[in-house]
Design an enzyme around this catalytic site. Sequence first.
Site, PDB file in Angstrom:
ATOM      1  CE  LYS A 295     -10.839  -8.200   2.024  1.00  0.00           C
ATOM      2  NZ  LYS A 295      -9.794  -7.290   1.560  1.00  0.00           N
TER       3      LYS A 295
ATOM      4  CB  SER B 185      -4.132  -7.043   4.845  1.00  0.00           C
ATOM      5  OG  SER B 185      -3.820  -5.826   4.212  1.00  0.00           O
TER       6      SER B 185
ATOM      7  CG  HIS C 291      -1.875  -1.092   1.351  1.00  0.00           C
ATOM      8  ND1 HIS C 291      -1.924  -1.935   2.435  1.00  0.00           N
ATOM      9  CD2 HIS C 291      -2.835  -1.524   0.509  1.00  0.00           C
ATOM     10  CE1 HIS C 291      -2.900  -2.823   2.264  1.00  0.00           C
ATOM     11  NE2 HIS C 291      -3.456  -2.603   1.102  1.00  0.00           N
TER      12      HIS C 291
ATOM     13  NE  ARG D 184      -3.103  -7.885  -4.348  1.00  0.00           N
ATOM     14  CZ  ARG D 184      -3.787  -8.640  -3.517  1.00  0.00           C
ATOM     15  NH1 ARG D 184      -3.226  -9.092  -2.431  1.00  0.00           N
ATOM     16  NH2 ARG D 184      -5.048  -8.948  -3.762  1.00  0.00           N
TER      17      ARG D 184
HETATM   18  N1  COA Z   1       0.250  -4.277  -2.437  1.00  0.00           N
HETATM   19  C1  COA Z   1       0.031  -5.355  -1.667  1.00  0.00           C
HETATM   20  N2  COA Z   1      -1.199  -5.751  -1.313  1.00  0.00           N
HETATM   21  C2  COA Z   1      -2.235  -5.026  -1.728  1.00  0.00           C
HETATM   22  C3  COA Z   1      -2.068  -3.897  -2.532  1.00  0.00           C
HETATM   23  C4  COA Z   1      -0.763  -3.518  -2.877  1.00  0.00           C
HETATM   24  N3  COA Z   1      -0.534  -2.450  -3.633  1.00  0.00           N
HETATM   25  N4  COA Z   1      -3.283  -3.394  -2.808  1.00  0.00           N
HETATM   26  C5  COA Z   1      -4.175  -4.190  -2.200  1.00  0.00           C
HETATM   27  N5  COA Z   1      -3.537  -5.165  -1.547  1.00  0.00           N
HETATM   28  C6  COA Z   1      -4.187  -6.256  -0.815  1.00  0.00           C
HETATM   29  C7  COA Z   1      -4.801  -5.812   0.464  1.00  0.00           C
HETATM   30  O1  COA Z   1      -3.928  -5.943   1.546  1.00  0.00           O
HETATM   31  C8  COA Z   1      -6.001  -6.711   0.577  1.00  0.00           C
HETATM   32  O2  COA Z   1      -5.644  -7.900   1.227  1.00  0.00           O
HETATM   33  P1  COA Z   1      -6.731  -8.780   1.977  1.00  0.00           P
HETATM   34  O3  COA Z   1      -7.738  -9.234   0.978  1.00  0.00           O
HETATM   35  O4  COA Z   1      -5.908  -9.884   2.508  1.00  0.00           O
HETATM   36  O5  COA Z   1      -7.329  -7.891   3.051  1.00  0.00           O
HETATM   37  C9  COA Z   1      -6.362  -7.072  -0.841  1.00  0.00           C
HETATM   38  O6  COA Z   1      -5.242  -6.719  -1.615  1.00  0.00           O
HETATM   39  C10 COA Z   1      -7.575  -6.352  -1.311  1.00  0.00           C
HETATM   40  O7  COA Z   1      -7.349  -5.005  -1.253  1.00  0.00           O
HETATM   41  P2  COA Z   1      -8.131  -3.781  -0.689  1.00  0.00           P
HETATM   42  O8  COA Z   1      -7.535  -2.642  -1.400  1.00  0.00           O
HETATM   43  O9  COA Z   1      -8.105  -3.692   0.782  1.00  0.00           O
HETATM   44  O10 COA Z   1      -9.535  -3.977  -1.233  1.00  0.00           O
HETATM   45  P3  COA Z   1     -10.792  -4.642  -0.655  1.00  0.00           P
HETATM   46  O11 COA Z   1     -11.178  -5.671  -1.641  1.00  0.00           O
HETATM   47  O12 COA Z   1     -10.687  -5.038   0.753  1.00  0.00           O
HETATM   48  O13 COA Z   1     -11.763  -3.398  -0.655  1.00  0.00           O
HETATM   49  C11 COA Z   1     -13.049  -1.581  -1.566  1.00  0.00           C
HETATM   50  C12 COA Z   1     -12.248  -2.844  -1.825  1.00  0.00           C
HETATM   51  C13 COA Z   1     -12.942  -1.096  -0.160  1.00  0.00           C
HETATM   52  C14 COA Z   1     -12.540  -0.530  -2.494  1.00  0.00           C
HETATM   53  C15 COA Z   1     -14.516  -1.940  -1.910  1.00  0.00           C
HETATM   54  O14 COA Z   1     -14.929  -3.005  -1.087  1.00  0.00           O
HETATM   55  C16 COA Z   1     -15.430  -0.759  -1.734  1.00  0.00           C
HETATM   56  O15 COA Z   1     -15.454   0.140  -2.546  1.00  0.00           O
HETATM   57  N6  COA Z   1     -16.232  -0.758  -0.642  1.00  0.00           N
HETATM   58  C17 COA Z   1     -17.216   0.283  -0.399  1.00  0.00           C
HETATM   59  C18 COA Z   1     -18.624  -0.238  -0.710  1.00  0.00           C
HETATM   60  C19 COA Z   1     -18.920  -0.196  -2.173  1.00  0.00           C
HETATM   61  O16 COA Z   1     -18.919   0.832  -2.817  1.00  0.00           O
HETATM   62  N7  COA Z   1     -19.226  -1.373  -2.725  1.00  0.00           N
HETATM   63  C20 COA Z   1     -19.547  -1.532  -4.128  1.00  0.00           C
HETATM   64  C21 COA Z   1     -18.346  -1.921  -4.914  1.00  0.00           C
HETATM   65  S1  COA Z   1     -18.783  -2.182  -6.616  1.00  0.00           S
END
Ligand code: COA
Length: 163
Positions: free
Chosen positions: A42, A129, A18, A91
């Site tokens: 999650k 994560s 990140h 990724r």
């Molecule tokens: N390097 C290493 N790891 C990375 C990374 C990077 N550059 N970018 C992301 N990751 C990892 C994260 O650690 C995370 O790991 P985990 O799954 O083990 O927790 C994983 O990749 C997913 O990343 P993250 O960026 O945290 O995304 P998410 O899938 O948890 O969340 C949101 C995505 C929050 C953007 C999405 O759920 C959202 O927009 N929520 C709001 C509600 C909404 O609008 N929903 C409709 C969506 S269409």
Amino acid sequence: MKRIAVYPGSFDPLTFGHIDLIERTVGMFDELIVAIAHNIKKAGLFPVPERAEMIREMVKGYDNVSVDAFDGLLVDYVRKKGATCVVRGLRAFSDFEYEFQMALTNRKLNDSYETIFLMTHENYSFISSSLVKELIEFGGDISAFVPESVERRLKEKFYTKPG
Ligand code: COA
């Protein structure tokens, strides 16, 4: 017009992956908002204020980066903030399908901003994560994946017995 970007994610916790993305994005915009979202799929380990604190510690050197949290839809948050861009990291190939679906759904709901994707640095393309949390739970060395302050908090969570 001020170029504002939102970098949304769960950040539970922040990893070097990140941070790499933040560092590479920060110069592209006048303002970057790192926005902690509630991913309903999650179960969180760290409460959102603690996740924010960990991110703030790492971005305090940038005066155009702020840390925030939001409930509800990303599209609504982006509109509220007047942002023109959402930044996400890719990724691996496996991230693409999920990100594609999310970006297109969001665009249907709000087409006033663009989603941009940066390739994650190759050193961090395999970490997540969840992986970090699993490693620490079983005593693995996570120092290559998260900053010291995050490592310390993870150790407190996993190794400090309550009471
Ligand atoms: N390097 C290493 N790891 C990375 C990374 C990077 N550059 N970018 C992301 N990751 C990892 C994260 O650690 C995370 O790991 P985990 O799954 O083990 O927790 C994983 O990749 C997913 O990343 P993250 O960026 O945290 O995304 P998410 O899938 O948890 O969340 C949101 C995505 C929050 C953007 C999405 O759920 C959202 O927009 N929520 C709001 C509600 C909404 O609008 N929903 C409709 C969506 S269409």
